[in-house]
Design a protein around this motif. Structure first.
Motif, PDB file in Angstrom:
ATOM      1  N   ILE A  14     -89.270 -52.755 -68.209  1.00 17.29           N
ATOM      2  CA  ILE A  14     -89.828 -53.796 -68.499  1.00 17.29           C
ATOM      3  C   ILE A  14     -90.595 -54.302 -67.591  1.00 17.29           C
ATOM      4  O   ILE A  14     -91.353 -53.766 -66.870  1.00 17.29           O
ATOM      5  CB  ILE A  14     -87.890 -53.759 -66.954  1.00 17.29           C
ATOM      6  N   TRP A  15     -90.904 -55.981 -67.046  1.00 19.87           N
ATOM      7  CA  TRP A  15     -92.360 -56.459 -66.744  1.00 19.87           C
ATOM      8  C   TRP A  15     -91.900 -57.517 -65.414  1.00 19.87           C
ATOM      9  O   TRP A  15     -90.308 -58.068 -66.223  1.00 19.87           O
ATOM     10  CB  TRP A  15     -92.899 -57.109 -67.282  1.00 19.87           C
ATOM     11  N   ALA A  63     -86.777 -57.929 -69.809  1.00 22.05           N
ATOM     12  CA  ALA A  63     -86.571 -57.131 -70.400  1.00 22.05           C
ATOM     13  C   ALA A  63     -87.270 -56.649 -71.333  1.00 22.05           C
ATOM     14  O   ALA A  63     -88.014 -57.403 -72.263  1.00 22.05           O
ATOM     15  CB  ALA A  63     -84.791 -57.722 -71.419  1.00 22.05           C
ATOM     16  N   PRO A  64     -87.326 -55.451 -72.249  1.00 27.02           N
ATOM     17  CA  PRO A  64     -88.205 -54.949 -72.809  1.00 27.02           C
ATOM     18  C   PRO A  64     -87.762 -55.709 -74.081  1.00 27.02           C
ATOM     19  O   PRO A  64     -87.193 -56.130 -74.512  1.00 27.02           O
ATOM     20  CB  PRO A  64     -88.067 -53.660 -73.590  1.00 27.02           C
ATOM     21  N   GLY A  65     -89.184 -55.885 -75.288  1.00 27.78           N
ATOM     22  CA  GLY A  65     -89.056 -56.540 -76.647  1.00 27.78           C
ATOM     23  C   GLY A  65     -90.818 -56.732 -76.876  1.00 27.78           C
ATOM     24  O   GLY A  65     -91.416 -56.540 -76.055  1.00 27.78           O
ATOM     25  N   PRO A  98     -94.584 -59.232 -72.309  1.00 23.71           N
ATOM     26  CA  PRO A  98     -96.252 -58.978 -71.999  1.00 23.71           C
ATOM     27  C   PRO A  98     -97.270 -57.421 -72.238  1.00 23.71           C
ATOM     28  O   PRO A  98     -97.952 -56.768 -72.400  1.00 23.71           O
ATOM     29  CB  PRO A  98     -96.395 -59.787 -70.228  1.00 23.71           C
ATOM     30  N   LEU A  99     -95.827 -56.045 -71.293  1.00 24.43           N
ATOM     31  CA  LEU A  99     -96.433 -55.372 -71.181  1.00 24.43           C
ATOM     32  C   LEU A  99     -96.408 -54.064 -72.894  1.00 24.43           C
ATOM     33  O   LEU A  99     -97.113 -53.518 -73.109  1.00 24.43           O
ATOM     34  CB  LEU A  99     -95.510 -54.313 -70.100  1.00 24.43           C
ATOM     35  N   GLY A 100     -95.148 -54.494 -73.978  1.00 24.95           N
ATOM     36  CA  GLY A 100     -95.424 -53.881 -75.323  1.00 24.95           C
ATOM     37  C   GLY A 100     -94.160 -53.012 -75.647  1.00 24.95           C
ATOM     38  O   GLY A 100     -93.796 -52.535 -74.171  1.00 24.95           O
ATOM     39  N   LEU A 118    -102.808 -49.988 -68.101  1.00 24.49           N
ATOM     40  CA  LEU A 118    -103.337 -50.146 -69.676  1.00 24.49           C
ATOM     41  C   LEU A 118    -101.638 -50.600 -70.829  1.00 24.49           C
ATOM     42  O   LEU A 118    -100.967 -49.707 -70.310  1.00 24.49           O
ATOM     43  CB  LEU A 118    -103.943 -49.024 -70.265  1.00 24.49           C
ATOM     44  N   TYR A 119    -102.002 -51.461 -70.894  1.00 27.48           N
ATOM     45  CA  TYR A 119    -100.521 -52.077 -71.791  1.00 27.48           C
ATOM     46  C   TYR A 119    -100.721 -52.337 -73.173  1.00 27.48           C
ATOM     47  O   TYR A 119    -102.003 -51.588 -74.571  1.00 27.48           O
ATOM     48  CB  TYR A 119    -100.048 -53.330 -71.413  1.00 27.48           C
ATOM     49  N   SER A 120     -99.970 -52.383 -74.439  1.00 26.25           N
ATOM     50  CA  SER A 120     -99.968 -52.773 -75.839  1.00 26.25           C
ATOM     51  C   SER A 120     -99.927 -53.866 -75.866  1.00 26.25           C
ATOM     52  O   SER A 120     -98.633 -54.654 -75.101  1.00 26.25           O
ATOM     53  CB  SER A 120     -99.270 -51.292 -76.780  1.00 26.25           C
ATOM     54  N   THR A 121     -99.917 -54.799 -76.949  1.00 30.94           N
ATOM     55  CA  THR A 121    -100.410 -55.805 -77.352  1.00 30.94           C
ATOM     56  C   THR A 121     -99.965 -55.717 -79.349  1.00 30.94           C
ATOM     57  O   THR A 121    -100.433 -55.529 -79.453  1.00 30.94           O
ATOM     58  CB  THR A 121    -101.223 -56.934 -76.987  1.00 30.94           C
TER      59      THR A 121
END
Length: 232
Positions: free
Chosen positions: A142-143, A164-166, A170-172, A189-192
């Motif tokens: 969750i962001w 919500a996640p998805g 933005p965090l992926g 460090l996050y995913s895109t």
């Protein structure tokens, strides 16, 4: 959507505290103290991916909680595709080294080589450097934007209670959270899923990898892994 500073995660994993290497202020303003001793000479490559290899490595991930689409590899400079490179460093195997100047993230492999990933990094005004460690990890987090970001970008106020996640989060799919002295630094460090962002300065200090690359790094990175962010 562009990542902001102060990302919070309601699904966070517990993180054991560990002494940091310098002050939080120094981390945030980009102090490079102590980094001069690093012996870094990275980087003759072992060979670029072919188009067929890239399409396989960056293919779709249909079995994820939220199915991840294939990367459109035509939207990314081939130099930012994952590869193994020669990399001389005194850091131990497993250490993550972020090179914001060149838009790369390295995972030290311990045999004179490293796995190199293309990245997006902090835009001007949000660049920083120093030592940290992975304090926690999360899958499909969750962001929650911090108050400071909401003040700068009022349009994100609607997510003050958490997004919500998805795929639109933005965090992926995977996130690694940077800590110092047992305290979350507000950087990740996050995913895109947006290949057009790789090789650019777009975020509020966070570092993004393509989802397929981030999942590879995430799977090899335990909590307490050291992270070195080089000066930009």
């Amino acid at each position: 959507m562009i990542i902001g500073d102060g990302i919070a995660d309601a699904a966070e994993m517990d993180a054991p505290a560990r002494p940091g290497n310098f002050s939080r202020r120094a981390f945030l303003v980009g102090s490079a103290a102590g980094l001069g001793a690093l012996a870094l000479a990275g980087c003759a490559t072992s060979g670029a991916m072919t188009l067929a290899e890239a399409e396989k490595v960056y293919g779709p991930l249909p079995n994820e909680r939220f199915p991840v689409p294939a990367v459109n590899v035509s939207k990314i400079n081939p130099k930012y595709l994952r590869r193994t490179v020669r990399y001389d460093t005194k850091e131990v195997a497993g250490t993550i080294i972020v090179d914001p100047r060149n838009y790369y993230v390295y995972r030290v492999e311990g045999d004179g080589t490293a796995t190199r990933y293309g990245a997006n990094v902090g835009r001007a005004g949000f660049l920083w450097s120093g030592d940290a460690y992975i304090g926690r990890k999360a899958e499909w987090p969750i962001w929650t934007p911090p108050k400071e970001m909401i003040q700068r970008q009022p349009e994100v106020a609607k997510y003050a209670g958490g997004m919500a996640p998805g795929l639109g989060n933005p965090l992926g799919a995977r996130t690694l959270y940077l800590y110092q002295d047992g305290v979350y630094t507000l950087y990740t460090l996050y995913s895109t899923i947006m290949p057009e962002t790789i090789g650019k300065g777009i975020s509020s200090g966070c570092v993004g990898l393509l989802t397929q690359d981030m999942m590879d790094l995430y799977s090899k990175t335990p909590v307490n892994t050291k992270v070195v962010v080089l000066p930009a």
